[in-house]
Design a protein around this motif. Structure first.
Motif, PDB file in Angstrom:
ATOM      1  N   VAL A 326     -34.189  23.430 112.669  1.00  0.00           N
ATOM      2  CA  VAL A 326     -33.764  22.909 111.378  1.00  0.00           C
ATOM      3  C   VAL A 326     -33.541  24.066 110.422  1.00  0.00           C
ATOM      4  O   VAL A 326     -34.225  25.084 110.472  1.00  0.00           O
ATOM      5  CB  VAL A 326     -34.801  21.932 110.788  1.00  0.00           C
ATOM      6  CG1 VAL A 326     -34.832  20.637 111.551  1.00  0.00           C
ATOM      7  CG2 VAL A 326     -36.192  22.562 110.754  1.00  0.00           C
ATOM      8  N   SER A 327     -32.580  23.915 109.543  1.00  0.00           N
ATOM      9  CA  SER A 327     -32.314  24.915 108.514  1.00  0.00           C
ATOM     10  C   SER A 327     -31.599  24.225 107.366  1.00  0.00           C
ATOM     11  O   SER A 327     -31.174  23.066 107.473  1.00  0.00           O
ATOM     12  CB  SER A 327     -31.462  26.059 109.066  1.00  0.00           C
ATOM     13  OG  SER A 327     -30.194  25.577 109.476  1.00  0.00           O
ATOM     14  N   GLY A 328     -31.491  24.942 106.269  1.00  0.00           N
ATOM     15  CA  GLY A 328     -30.798  24.385 105.124  1.00  0.00           C
ATOM     16  C   GLY A 328     -31.649  23.395 104.344  1.00  0.00           C
ATOM     17  O   GLY A 328     -32.878  23.474 104.347  1.00  0.00           O
ATOM     18  N   PRO A 329     -31.022  22.441 103.663  1.00  0.00           N
ATOM     19  CA  PRO A 329     -31.741  21.560 102.744  1.00  0.00           C
ATOM     20  C   PRO A 329     -32.744  20.643 103.448  1.00  0.00           C
ATOM     21  O   PRO A 329     -32.494  20.158 104.556  1.00  0.00           O
ATOM     22  CB  PRO A 329     -30.621  20.733 102.106  1.00  0.00           C
ATOM     23  CG  PRO A 329     -29.366  21.500 102.334  1.00  0.00           C
ATOM     24  CD  PRO A 329     -29.563  22.214 103.633  1.00  0.00           C
ATOM     25  N   LEU A 330     -33.858  20.387 102.778  1.00  0.00           N
ATOM     26  CA  LEU A 330     -34.781  19.344 103.212  1.00  0.00           C
ATOM     27  C   LEU A 330     -34.159  17.984 102.926  1.00  0.00           C
ATOM     28  O   LEU A 330     -33.238  17.876 102.108  1.00  0.00           O
ATOM     29  CB  LEU A 330     -36.105  19.466 102.454  1.00  0.00           C
ATOM     30  CG  LEU A 330     -36.943  20.728 102.672  1.00  0.00           C
ATOM     31  CD1 LEU A 330     -38.222  20.638 101.856  1.00  0.00           C
ATOM     32  CD2 LEU A 330     -37.260  20.948 104.126  1.00  0.00           C
ATOM     33  N   PRO A 331     -34.646  16.924 103.579  1.00  0.00           N
ATOM     34  CA  PRO A 331     -34.099  15.594 103.309  1.00  0.00           C
ATOM     35  C   PRO A 331     -34.166  15.241 101.824  1.00  0.00           C
ATOM     36  O   PRO A 331     -35.210  15.381 101.183  1.00  0.00           O
ATOM     37  CB  PRO A 331     -34.999  14.680 104.148  1.00  0.00           C
ATOM     38  CG  PRO A 331     -35.478  15.548 105.266  1.00  0.00           C
ATOM     39  CD  PRO A 331     -35.656  16.910 104.662  1.00  0.00           C
TER      40      PRO A 331
END
Length: 395
Positions: A326-331
């Motif tokens: 996973v990478s980038g924005p959190l949910p």
């Protein structure tokens, strides 16, 4: 049907709470599970409710007088004088109503994880409510009442007759677990932590190698304050890999305190999420190399419960189930739900900000010192492996 991984949880684990202001706050379990749900990475049938540990199981590691004292404290019937003798009623480990039931529930969660893995119901099990590694047979210490990992390892020895490698990456030394197996050759302990010169409990030196039959089965890597990702992970990988090759365990138990992070308010290390990606990745790999995948992971410390623990602990489960990186924005829904309740601004990415802290001025010195520490700590391992290799070369 055998599952790959199980997640041990019920809301009962939230009852282990000393006070509203105490830093040990199991609300981090709620935040972590909710993050995994929002990501779509956990299903209802992945979640297994913990059972309560029986007195007989607690007695595997704890003295009867201590268990009885915890029961009295739970109902407000233990005198202050007697409480102090058991490490209770202190600033670190105050007494709270229902302490025995809450603490036995945490132990039972780790035992549930053990049974799922060693009975072949799952390859891996994660119990984030556990990891209370400072508890001693007759004394509570450092936010820890019963020592779930020590009870569970003795349970493994008695019920499953398996060799256990216990690896502890909490910023605080795993003194309670080490102490329970210091003279036992069937359990090998490795603790990677901030040096005790600056941090509780002040133990975990490189020359703590065990005693009696256990000599050569206890290892400690005390890292210098302000250690960053690269040095932490290099120390961890080198020590864990060499010790696994030396000990050849039947099952690996990892304690996953998330308090080596730069944001943690109680410690002085400078790890980021890079470290918390690397820790479970190697544990997973070595479990399949040496133990046919048998890996039991518990929680531990972690006192920035909003910005650090949910992300760090989610990465353990994601590694267990083979979820793509996973990478980038959190949910977005997770951030919207919890930001209004958080006392700090949440980090909205899986990664930490690149400018999270100013450059460490002693970086090279710290890295070199940590390398020397690993070499000293693994002196016995490297001697033994050299002898094994020489013997194999002669055959």
């Amino acid at each position: 049907m055998k599952k790959d991984s199980v997640f041990i949880y019920s809301d009962s684990l939230l009852s282990y709470r000393f006070s509203d202001h105490h830093p040990f706050n199991q609300h981090r379990l709620t935040l972590t599970l909710d993050l995994l749900k929002e990501l779509g990475a956990i299903k209802a049938d992945d979640i297994i409710a913990p059972r309560m540990a029986s007195d007989e199981e607690l007695l595997l590691n704890h003295e009867r007088s201590f268990i009885e004292a915890i029961k009295l404290a739970s109902s407000g019937n233990l005198s202050k004088e007697k409480a102090e003798g058991f490490g209770l009623g202190t600033e670190d480990t105050p007494i709270f109503k229902g302490m025995h039931e809450a603490s036995a529930g945490l132990v039972g969660g780790t035992l549930t994880a053990v049974d799922y893995v060693l009975q072949g119901k799952a390859n891996h099990a994660l119990h984030l409510g556990g990891g209370l590694h400072h508890g001693f047979p007759g004394k509570a210490s450092g936010f820890c009442v019963y020592n779930d990992s020590a009870v569970a390892i003795k349970y493994i020895l008695e019920k499953y007759n398996a060799r256990v490698l216990y690896v502890d990456t909490d910023a605080h030394h795993g003194d309670g677990v080490q102490g329970s197996f210091y003279d036992d050759e069937l359990v090998c302990t490795l603790s990677i932590h901030e040096t005790g010169r600056y941090l509780f409990p002040g133990t975990g030196n490189v020359n703590e190698w065990g005693q009696g039959n256990g000599y050569g089965y206890s290892f400690n890597i005390p890292l210098d304050a302000f250690t960053e990702d690269e040095s932490f992970l290099e120390s961890y990988r080198s020590a864990f890999a060499e010790i696994a090759e030396y000990f050849k365990p039947d099952v690996i138990v990892t304690q996953n305190g998330a308090d080596a992070h730069y944001f943690d308010p109680l410690t002085h290390l400078s790890s980021s999420m890079k470290t918390y990606r690397g820790i479970p990745k190697l544990a997973h790999e070595l479990a399949h190399t040496y133990c046919d995948g048998k890996w039991i992971a518990v929680g531990g410390g972690g006192y920035d419960i909003w910005r650090v623990v949910p992300r760090a602990w989610s990465l353990i489960w994601l590694e267990m189930i083979g979820w793509p990186n996973v990478s980038g924005p959190l949910p977005e829904n997770w951030l919207k739900r919890w930001q209004p309740k958080a006392p700090v601004s949440l980090i909205d990415q899986w990664e930490d900000p690149v400018d999270m802290y100013n450059p460490i001025p002693r970086k090279k010195d710290i890295e070199e010192k940590n390398k020397q520490t690993v070499d000293r700590a693994l002196y016995l391992v490297r001697q033994q492996l050299e002898r094994i290799n020489q013997k194999n070369g002669q055959v």
